[in-house]
Write a protein that holds these residues in place. Structure first.
Motif, PDB file in Angstrom:
ATOM      1  N   GLN A 157       0.815  -1.208   0.000  1.00 51.45           N
ATOM      2  CA  GLN A 157       0.000   0.000   0.000  1.00 51.45           C
ATOM      3  C   GLN A 157       0.854   1.265   0.000  1.00 51.45           C
ATOM      4  O   GLN A 157       0.502   2.265  -0.643  1.00 51.45           O
ATOM      5  CB  GLN A 157      -0.949   0.001   1.196  1.00 51.45           C
ATOM      6  N   VAL A 158       1.987   1.253   0.710  1.00 48.19           N
ATOM      7  CA  VAL A 158       2.842   2.450   0.737  1.00 48.19           C
ATOM      8  C   VAL A 158       3.504   2.694  -0.623  1.00 48.19           C
ATOM      9  O   VAL A 158       4.006   3.796  -0.875  1.00 48.19           O
ATOM     10  CB  VAL A 158       3.913   2.333   1.840  1.00 48.19           C
ATOM     11  N   MET A 159       3.498   1.691  -1.491  1.00 42.56           N
ATOM     12  CA  MET A 159       4.043   1.893  -2.831  1.00 42.56           C
ATOM     13  C   MET A 159       3.141   2.781  -3.668  1.00 42.56           C
ATOM     14  O   MET A 159       3.577   3.339  -4.682  1.00 42.56           O
ATOM     15  CB  MET A 159       4.241   0.537  -3.521  1.00 42.56           C
ATOM     16  N   TYR A 160       1.880   2.915  -3.260  1.00 40.93           N
ATOM     17  CA  TYR A 160       0.945   3.801  -3.949  1.00 40.93           C
ATOM     18  C   TYR A 160       0.791   5.119  -3.191  1.00 40.93           C
ATOM     19  O   TYR A 160      -0.268   5.732  -3.222  1.00 40.93           O
ATOM     20  CB  TYR A 160      -0.409   3.105  -4.099  1.00 40.93           C
ATOM     21  N   GLY A 166      -4.623   4.241  -7.486  1.00 40.26           N
ATOM     22  CA  GLY A 166      -3.860   3.002  -7.352  1.00 40.26           C
ATOM     23  C   GLY A 166      -4.008   2.379  -5.983  1.00 40.26           C
ATOM     24  O   GLY A 166      -4.075   1.152  -5.841  1.00 40.26           O
ATOM     25  N   GLY A 167      -4.078   3.225  -4.947  1.00 41.47           N
ATOM     26  CA  GLY A 167      -4.282   2.706  -3.602  1.00 41.47           C
ATOM     27  C   GLY A 167      -5.626   2.020  -3.442  1.00 41.47           C
ATOM     28  O   GLY A 167      -5.729   0.974  -2.770  1.00 41.47           O
ATOM     29  N   LYS A 172      -8.712  -3.066  -2.808  1.00 35.60           N
ATOM     30  CA  LYS A 172      -9.731  -3.972  -3.327  1.00 35.60           C
ATOM     31  C   LYS A 172      -9.144  -5.354  -3.621  1.00 35.60           C
ATOM     32  O   LYS A 172      -9.760  -6.387  -3.328  1.00 35.60           O
ATOM     33  CB  LYS A 172     -10.340  -3.373  -4.593  1.00 35.60           C
ATOM     34  N   GLU A 173      -7.953  -5.369  -4.179  1.00 35.03           N
ATOM     35  CA  GLU A 173      -7.312  -6.652  -4.508  1.00 35.03           C
ATOM     36  C   GLU A 173      -7.028  -7.468  -3.245  1.00 35.03           C
ATOM     37  O   GLU A 173      -7.322  -8.674  -3.192  1.00 35.03           O
ATOM     38  CB  GLU A 173      -6.003  -6.392  -5.255  1.00 35.03           C
ATOM     39  N   TYR A 174      -6.484  -6.834  -2.217  1.00 37.52           N
ATOM     40  CA  TYR A 174      -6.115  -7.588  -1.016  1.00 37.52           C
ATOM     41  C   TYR A 174      -7.334  -7.986  -0.189  1.00 37.52           C
ATOM     42  O   TYR A 174      -7.302  -9.012   0.487  1.00 37.52           O
ATOM     43  CB  TYR A 174      -5.124  -6.791  -0.169  1.00 37.52           C
ATOM     44  N   LEU A 175      -8.383  -7.205  -0.241  1.00 43.53           N
ATOM     45  CA  LEU A 175      -9.606  -7.639   0.433  1.00 43.53           C
ATOM     46  C   LEU A 175     -10.158  -8.898  -0.227  1.00 43.53           C
ATOM     47  O   LEU A 175     -10.686  -9.793   0.465  1.00 43.53           O
ATOM     48  CB  LEU A 175     -10.652  -6.520   0.389  1.00 43.53           C
TER      49      LEU A 175
END
Length: 449
Positions: A157-160, A166-167, A172-175
């Motif tokens: 997440q910190v990469m976004y 993008g965050g 959404k992907e990790y959920l």
């Protein structure tokens, strides 16, 4: 090393397959145990005796049953007893007696009773233990996988950082990877991991504040859970408030905790949560030290804003209110930067002047050394080198008239001796003071001239 997501997923699938096999085995064992009769027939229970028969008939019935059981194992005892009971009745009443006999018997459970064998019991016990073990390790692997996904979310997440769209896609992907329904139990932990990674890897700025506020909406976490997870993150960042060992001091991260406190004071200003964060600092950090640390972090954040705008020469820049500065405090930061820059320029000028002076002195020394090299001949140089050096010499020493010019052919040392005084300064035992050559190696340039 921690297992990867693919390894955890493979372990989970293997555990599920093993658990399904165990459940199938347990079901088969239970069915086999229920429908497998014992091979040994048993005598009827005492309650199965005919109650309306006379005493003599009962005794005869028992005796005949025992005889029949001992004579023929092929005929069950209950059938023998029925025949004897019917045959002992008065003539012509066999049908009535037989009907009375069957009416007075308890509900039949079968002529052969079913018994549980030791093998079936062992299968049931083993299957139960295997099912429990499979369930235990399956749950353990599942929890490890979920924790790995939660920690991985914090890093990704910190990469976004500074990229809201993008965050959102990453959340959404990790959920989805955590689980469509199960993720509601892990959203708070995901926020906690994000707090730790944001505080440790990104600078404090308006962008960090915006991302920190937006994360609550992205994950759908309530303020109560937010405050609880921030306090828990502080405990993990500084687990030892009274460190006594070196490894305890190394485990603490008070600087990261200071950044988390800075973010919390501006995004989620709950007094109880802020008090918990301040209490997690080591005992050596008093309230004054914490306040100075927070002020320094704020000023540094505004200095970054000024640097991005072109430097303090551009004057006061907007955004200081978001960082928690007043206009006067922001102007003080600008003035301080200008003063620091002036002092730095003066120091740079002083250093440059000292360096120029050192270079000037060095050039003078080099020139003096080159002049000495032109007047004093060196040992071992060739005739070509000697002639070239003579041409470069600015001024040849003038030889007085009536003097000898004795030159050493080995090293070039020259001795000027007045005529008539050779015996005193250039005797037979004379040796070159520079290279030690004998007198025979000297030549008189005055004679050649």
């Amino acid at each position: 090393a921690a297992p990867t997501h693919q390894e955890l997923e493979f372990q989970r699938l293997v555990g599920i397959m093993a658990l399904r096999k165990l459940i199938s085995l347990v079901a088969i064992a239970a069915v086999a145990n229920a429908f497998t009769p014992s091979l040994a027939p048993t005598l009827p229970r005492p309650q199965a005796a005919v109650s309306r028969l006379s005493l003599a008939q009962s005794r005869g019935l028992r005796r005949l049953a025992m005889d029949a059981s001992s004579q023929s194992e092929a005929r069950p005892a209950i059938l023998v007893g029925r025949e004897v009971a019917v045959s002992r009745g008065p003539p012509g009443s066999e049908a009535a007696q037989e009907q009375q006999y069957y009416e007075e018997q308890p509900a039949p459970m079968g002529e052969l009773q079913m018994q549980k064998s030791g093998v079936n019991t062992m299968v049931l016990v083993g299957g139960g233990v295997a099912a429990l073990a499979g369930g235990y390790f399956g749950v353990k692997n599942y929890k490890r996988r979920q924790q790995s996904l939660v920690e991985e979310f914090g890093y990704s997440q910190v990469m976004y950082w500074g990229e809201p769209e993008g965050g959102k896609e990453n959340v959404k992907e990790y959920l989805g990877r955590v689980g469509p329904v199960i993720n509601m139990f892990h959203r708070a932990d995901m926020f906690k991991e994000y707090c730790k990674k944001l505080s440790s890897s990104k600078p404090l700025s308006a962008t960090s504040l915006a991302d920190f506020r937006e994360m609550q909406t992205m994950l759908g976490v309530g303020k109560g859970s937010i405050n609880k997870m921030i306090a828990k993150a502080a405990e993990e960042l500084v687990p030892y408030t009274k460190p006594t060992e070196l490894w305890e001091r190394n485990a603490n991260k008070p600087s990261v905790l200071g950044k988390l406190l800075w973010l919390t004071e501006r995004c989620y200003p709950d007094p109880a949560t802020i008090a918990k964060l301040r209490s997690r600092f080591p005992e050596s950090y008093g309230d004054e030290v914490i306040d100075v640390l927070q002020k320094t972090l704020t000023e540094q954040a505004y200095k970054d804003v000024l640097a991005a705008a072109g430097g303090p020469e551009e004057g006061l820049q907007p955004g200081f209110e978001v960082l928690g500065l007043t206009q006067a405090e922001a102007q003080t930061v600008v003035d301080g930067l200008l003063e620091e820059k002036r002092l730095a320029e003066e120091e740079a000028a002083r250093i440059a002047a000292e360096k120029a002076e050192e270079e000037r002195v060095l050039k003078i020394r080099e020139a003096a050394w080159k002049g000495m090299q032109g007047e004093v001949k060196t040992h071992g140089e060739t005739e070509e080198d000697r002639e070239a050096r003579k041409k470069k010499a600015k001024k040849e020493p003038e030889r007085a008239e009536g003097t000898h010019e004795y030159e050493c052919t080995m090293c070039g040392y020259t001795l000027f001796v007045a005529r008539g005084r050779e015996f005193k300064f250039f005797g037979d035992d004379y040796k070159c003071p520079q290279c030690g050559a004998d007198k025979k190696y000297f030549k008189d340039n005055a004679v050649e001239a």
